[in-house]
Motif scaffolding. Structure first.
Motif, PDB file in Angstrom:
ATOM      1  N   LEU A  87      -4.211 -12.413   9.517  1.00  0.00           N
ATOM      2  CA  LEU A  87      -3.611 -11.179   8.943  1.00  0.00           C
ATOM      3  C   LEU A  87      -4.631 -10.509   7.947  1.00  0.00           C
ATOM      4  CD1 LEU A  87      -0.605 -13.159   7.663  1.00  0.00           C
ATOM      5  CD2 LEU A  87      -0.750 -11.884   9.590  1.00  0.00           C
ATOM      6  N   LEU A  88      -4.982  -9.186   7.866  1.00  0.00           N
ATOM      7  CA  LEU A  88      -5.944  -8.614   7.027  1.00  0.00           C
ATOM      8  C   LEU A  88      -5.269  -8.157   5.855  1.00  0.00           C
ATOM      9  CD1 LEU A  88      -8.818  -7.853   7.311  1.00  0.00           C
ATOM     10  CD2 LEU A  88      -8.242  -5.805   8.534  1.00  0.00           C
ATOM     11  N   ASP A  89      -5.929  -8.466   4.791  1.00  0.00           N
ATOM     12  CA  ASP A  89      -5.094  -8.284   3.365  1.00  0.00           C
ATOM     13  C   ASP A  89      -5.952  -7.201   2.645  1.00  0.00           C
ATOM     14  OD1 ASP A  89      -3.060 -10.083   3.691  1.00  0.00           O
ATOM     15  OD2 ASP A  89      -4.025 -11.792   2.967  1.00  0.00           O
ATOM     16  N   GLY A  90      -7.109  -7.047   2.913  1.00  0.00           N
ATOM     17  CA  GLY A  90      -8.121  -6.016   2.254  1.00  0.00           C
ATOM     18  C   GLY A  90      -9.358  -5.761   2.559  1.00  0.00           C
ATOM     19  N   LEU A  91      -9.951  -4.751   2.056  1.00  0.00           N
ATOM     20  CA  LEU A  91     -11.452  -4.479   2.237  1.00  0.00           C
ATOM     21  C   LEU A  91     -11.979  -4.937   0.874  1.00  0.00           C
ATOM     22  CD1 LEU A  91     -11.382  -1.026   4.210  1.00  0.00           C
ATOM     23  CD2 LEU A  91     -11.144  -3.437   4.919  1.00  0.00           C
ATOM     24  N   VAL A  92     -13.203  -5.773   0.852  1.00  0.00           N
ATOM     25  CA  VAL A  92     -13.696  -6.058  -0.413  1.00  0.00           C
ATOM     26  C   VAL A  92     -15.173  -5.243  -0.486  1.00  0.00           C
ATOM     27  CG1 VAL A  92     -14.609  -7.889  -1.969  1.00  0.00           C
ATOM     28  CG2 VAL A  92     -12.767  -8.082  -0.304  1.00  0.00           C
ATOM     29  N   GLU A 186     -11.280  -3.999  -4.492  1.00  0.00           N
ATOM     30  CA  GLU A 186     -10.716  -3.876  -3.322  1.00  0.00           C
ATOM     31  C   GLU A 186      -9.633  -2.938  -3.050  1.00  0.00           C
ATOM     32  OE1 GLU A 186      -7.269  -7.221  -1.409  1.00  0.00           O
ATOM     33  OE2 GLU A 186      -7.980  -7.360  -3.679  1.00  0.00           O
ATOM     34  N   ILE A 187      -9.888  -2.598  -1.649  1.00  0.00           N
ATOM     35  CA  ILE A 187      -8.740  -1.934  -1.159  1.00  0.00           C
ATOM     36  C   ILE A 187      -7.604  -2.687  -0.457  1.00  0.00           C
ATOM     37  CG2 ILE A 187      -8.108   0.286   0.477  1.00  0.00           C
ATOM     38  CD1 ILE A 187     -11.018   1.119   0.338  1.00  0.00           C
ATOM     39  N   PRO A 188      -6.676  -3.084  -0.899  1.00  0.00           N
ATOM     40  CA  PRO A 188      -5.582  -3.546  -0.176  1.00  0.00           C
ATOM     41  C   PRO A 188      -5.038  -3.144   1.054  1.00  0.00           C
ATOM     42  CG  PRO A 188      -5.169  -3.289  -2.788  1.00  0.00           C
ATOM     43  CD  PRO A 188      -6.021  -2.398  -2.464  1.00  0.00           C
ATOM     44  N   LEU A 189      -4.861  -3.804   2.028  1.00  0.00           N
ATOM     45  CA  LEU A 189      -4.246  -3.259   3.105  1.00  0.00           C
ATOM     46  C   LEU A 189      -2.899  -4.088   3.500  1.00  0.00           C
ATOM     47  CD1 LEU A 189      -7.506  -3.303   5.438  1.00  0.00           C
ATOM     48  CD2 LEU A 189      -6.314  -1.176   4.590  1.00  0.00           C
ATOM     49  N   LYS A 190      -2.038  -3.047   4.354  1.00  0.00           N
ATOM     50  CA  LYS A 190      -0.780  -3.858   4.489  1.00  0.00           C
ATOM     51  C   LYS A 190      -0.137  -3.307   5.758  1.00  0.00           C
ATOM     52  CE  LYS A 190       3.210  -3.017   2.008  1.00  0.00           C
ATOM     53  NZ  LYS A 190       3.906  -2.814   1.081  1.00  0.00           N
ATOM     54  N   LEU A 191       0.480  -4.171   6.433  1.00  0.00           N
ATOM     55  CA  LEU A 191       1.108  -3.572   7.738  1.00  0.00           C
ATOM     56  C   LEU A 191       2.414  -3.083   7.438  1.00  0.00           C
ATOM     57  CD1 LEU A 191       0.452  -3.459  10.732  1.00  0.00           C
ATOM     58  CD2 LEU A 191       2.044  -5.291  11.042  1.00  0.00           C
ATOM     59  N   THR A 192       2.700  -1.850   7.677  1.00  0.00           N
ATOM     60  CA  THR A 192       3.693  -0.959   7.145  1.00  0.00           C
ATOM     61  C   THR A 192       4.634  -0.557   8.217  1.00  0.00           C
ATOM     62  OG1 THR A 192       2.406  -0.158   5.263  1.00  0.00           O
ATOM     63  CG2 THR A 192       4.701   0.819   5.501  1.00  0.00           C
ATOM     64  N   ALA A 193       6.019  -0.541   7.645  1.00  0.00           N
ATOM     65  CA  ALA A 193       6.805  -0.145   9.028  1.00  0.00           C
ATOM     66  C   ALA A 193       7.135   1.247   8.445  1.00  0.00           C
ATOM     67  CB  ALA A 193       8.061  -0.868   9.013  1.00  0.00           C
ATOM     68  N   THR A 194       6.944   2.517   9.551  1.00  0.00           N
ATOM     69  CA  THR A 194       7.325   3.712   8.999  1.00  0.00           C
ATOM     70  C   THR A 194       9.024   3.957   9.615  1.00  0.00           C
ATOM     71  OG1 THR A 194       6.350   4.746  11.093  1.00  0.00           O
ATOM     72  CG2 THR A 194       4.963   4.328   8.652  1.00  0.00           C
ATOM     73  N   THR A 195       9.259   5.165   9.692  1.00  0.00           N
ATOM     74  CA  THR A 195      10.588   5.670   9.921  1.00  0.00           C
ATOM     75  C   THR A 195      11.008   5.125  11.378  1.00  0.00           C
ATOM     76  OG1 THR A 195      10.426   7.448   8.553  1.00  0.00           O
ATOM     77  CG2 THR A 195      12.394   7.431   9.994  1.00  0.00           C
ATOM     78  N   PRO A 196      11.913   4.366  11.611  1.00  0.00           N
ATOM     79  CA  PRO A 196      12.391   3.974  12.910  1.00  0.00           C
ATOM     80  C   PRO A 196      12.688   5.164  13.821  1.00  0.00           C
ATOM     81  CG  PRO A 196      13.579   2.562  11.430  1.00  0.00           C
ATOM     82  CD  PRO A 196      12.951   3.842  10.639  1.00  0.00           C
ATOM     83  N   ILE A 197      12.162   5.199  15.043  1.00  0.00           N
ATOM     84  CA  ILE A 197      12.270   6.265  16.288  1.00  0.00           C
ATOM     85  C   ILE A 197      13.408   5.737  17.047  1.00  0.00           C
ATOM     86  CG2 ILE A 197      11.273   7.663  18.051  1.00  0.00           C
ATOM     87  CD1 ILE A 197       8.607   6.688  16.572  1.00  0.00           C
ATOM     88  N   PRO A 198      14.680   6.241  17.097  1.00  0.00           N
ATOM     89  CA  PRO A 198      15.839   5.813  17.959  1.00  0.00           C
ATOM     90  C   PRO A 198      15.428   6.243  19.494  1.00  0.00           C
ATOM     91  CG  PRO A 198      16.611   7.876  16.267  1.00  0.00           C
ATOM     92  CD  PRO A 198      15.188   7.703  16.273  1.00  0.00           C
ATOM     93  N   ASP A 199      15.774   5.398  20.286  1.00  0.00           N
ATOM     94  CA  ASP A 199      15.512   5.468  21.768  1.00  0.00           C
ATOM     95  C   ASP A 199      16.426   7.062  22.173  1.00  0.00           C
ATOM     96  OD1 ASP A 199      15.286   5.126  24.501  1.00  0.00           O
ATOM     97  OD2 ASP A 199      17.272   4.253  24.708  1.00  0.00           O
TER      98      ASP A 199
ATOM     99  N   THR B 194      -3.341   0.498   0.150  1.00  0.00           N
ATOM    100  CA  THR B 194      -2.743   0.886  -1.128  1.00  0.00           C
ATOM    101  C   THR B 194      -3.535   1.172  -2.272  1.00  0.00           C
ATOM    102  OG1 THR B 194      -2.549  -1.598  -1.431  1.00  0.00           O
ATOM    103  CG2 THR B 194      -0.586  -0.496  -0.096  1.00  0.00           C
ATOM    104  N   THR B 195      -3.239   0.999  -3.464  1.00  0.00           N
ATOM    105  CA  THR B 195      -4.157   1.433  -4.457  1.00  0.00           C
ATOM    106  C   THR B 195      -5.144   0.617  -4.664  1.00  0.00           C
ATOM    107  OG1 THR B 195      -1.993   2.217  -5.595  1.00  0.00           O
ATOM    108  CG2 THR B 195      -3.874   2.353  -6.908  1.00  0.00           C
ATOM    109  N   SER B 213     -10.650   6.737  -2.295  1.00  0.00           N
ATOM    110  CA  SER B 213      -9.281   7.155  -2.872  1.00  0.00           C
ATOM    111  C   SER B 213      -8.481   7.563  -1.621  1.00  0.00           C
ATOM    112  CB  SER B 213      -9.151   8.053  -3.923  1.00  0.00           C
ATOM    113  OG  SER B 213      -9.720   9.188  -3.636  1.00  0.00           O
ATOM    114  N   SER B 214      -9.007   8.326  -0.625  1.00  0.00           N
ATOM    115  CA  SER B 214      -8.304   8.869   0.324  1.00  0.00           C
ATOM    116  C   SER B 214      -8.397   7.802   1.821  1.00  0.00           C
ATOM    117  CB  SER B 214      -8.944  10.297   0.829  1.00  0.00           C
ATOM    118  OG  SER B 214     -10.421  10.170   1.205  1.00  0.00           O
TER     119      SER B 214
END
Lengths: 219, 219
Positions: A87-92, A186-199, B194-195, B213-214
């Motif tokens: 799991l990747l959490d951020g860039l240092v 640090e630039i925190p990174l997270k895996l984000t769910a965006t808007t679901p796409i209906p079939d 994220t931030t 930032s971008s």
């Protein structure tokens, strides 16, 4: 480019029972948050690393697929395997190129995978796959029928030899570099769910369930 | 749980020059978007899969680390390696448990890694690592000094034997399942920055640069 805490550092293998609950819980949490594992095995003297989905039930990791897949055909022979979840959490970002790093959590599991033959255990593993991906889904969807069960090969891998590794926090710079006028942090990174796409064939009367609209990988 | 398009399907290895620019571009794009690769190798007859950072320059993949790392010490002996990069793009929710799947893009590279001895090539590889993580960073930070260069082992792997694999789009259900009153579709996933968190010792006069930032991983 700091090597001291980097993912390439040696992974010390220890046995789970020798360790405290804290480390066991860390291993579980990383495995439960991840969605894809990388399975390493040897075939004809050559290393292979294949990404695949997985599920966990207590101290057992399950992977599955078609009986025709090379990976599963190879693994069911009872050979050594190494399964890694990262799991990747951020860039240092440090002030020097050398001390750049990444924040991550990873689990490495060594062992021998075996075929799950027992129908009840196999169904429990299939439920674990679905629920691992999205909690609440299994009870809503059509369950596997007989041909589907027969057409799915499930392998189990004990979590007896598993180790976790992680890096957290900001950069660690050389003392003389702190005076440099360079942004660091640090630039925190997270895996984000965006808007679901209906079939495209979804009937308009079917509403989006709460467990999908509120989906998030982080606990 | 559909196996037909799953990540566990056999990866056919082909040589890059035999293929069109489209597939080569796909391989480059996946490698350039990813941040972590999983390096598979054999040590004492046992498969290992270790996550690590990487960089790309044209048809060469670079990995690096401390000369003390077991992975790098093993790899510098000139043994076979398999490097896999996987990007997870979405969860595919079908009406049956069996046809659940994931959308992903992955690259698998086979080859033999060799040590980069030439100082210029080594520095170019180190620049590629930093720029791969965050474009624009290399020119702002302190460059590696002589001890840092000596303390970093860089290995190169040609992208001659590389293949890409991907799944896109919604679920493919059994025809009889389309009438079931079950929500089906895709939950897109993306790695989101994220931030940024400033280092605790950052001087307050240092402003956050635009390239931080971008920051976004997707092109």
């Amino acid at each position: 480019m700091s090597q001291q805490k980097g993912p390439s550092q040696r992974t010390t293998v220890k046995r789970l029972p020798q360790r405290g609950n804290y480390e066991r819980e860390t291993i579980y949490q990383i495995l439960d948050e991840g969605l894809v594992c990388h399975v390493g095995f040897i075939a004809q003297g050559q290393p292979f690393v294949i990404p695949t989905a997985y599920g966990r039930v207590n101290d057992t990791l399950y992977i599955h697929g078609s009986p025709a897949s090379r990976m599963l055909r190879t693994l069911q022979q009872g050979i050594d395997v190494c399964v890694t979840v990262t799991l990747l959490d951020g860039l240092v970002l440090a002030r020097s190129a050398f001390h750049h790093s990444m924040n991550y959590r990873s689990v490495v599991v060594f062992g021998t995978a075996t075929i799950v033959e027992d129908p009840e255990q196999k169904l429990a593993a299939l439920k674990a796959f679905t629920e691992h991906v999205i909690n609440g889904r299994w009870d809503e969807v059509r369950s596997p029928n007989r041909p589907e069960l027969a057409g799915t090969l499930v392998l189990s891998l004990p979590l007896a030899e598993a180790s976790a590794k992680l890096r957290t926090g900001g950069p660690v710079d050389d003392e003389t570099d702190y005076q440099l006028p360079i942004w660091a942090g640090e630039i925190p990174l997270k895996l984000t769910a965006t808007t679901p796409i209906p079939d495209s064939r979804l009937h308009p009367s079917i509403k989006l369930p709460k467990y999908i609209s509120s989906y998030s990988r982080q606990k």
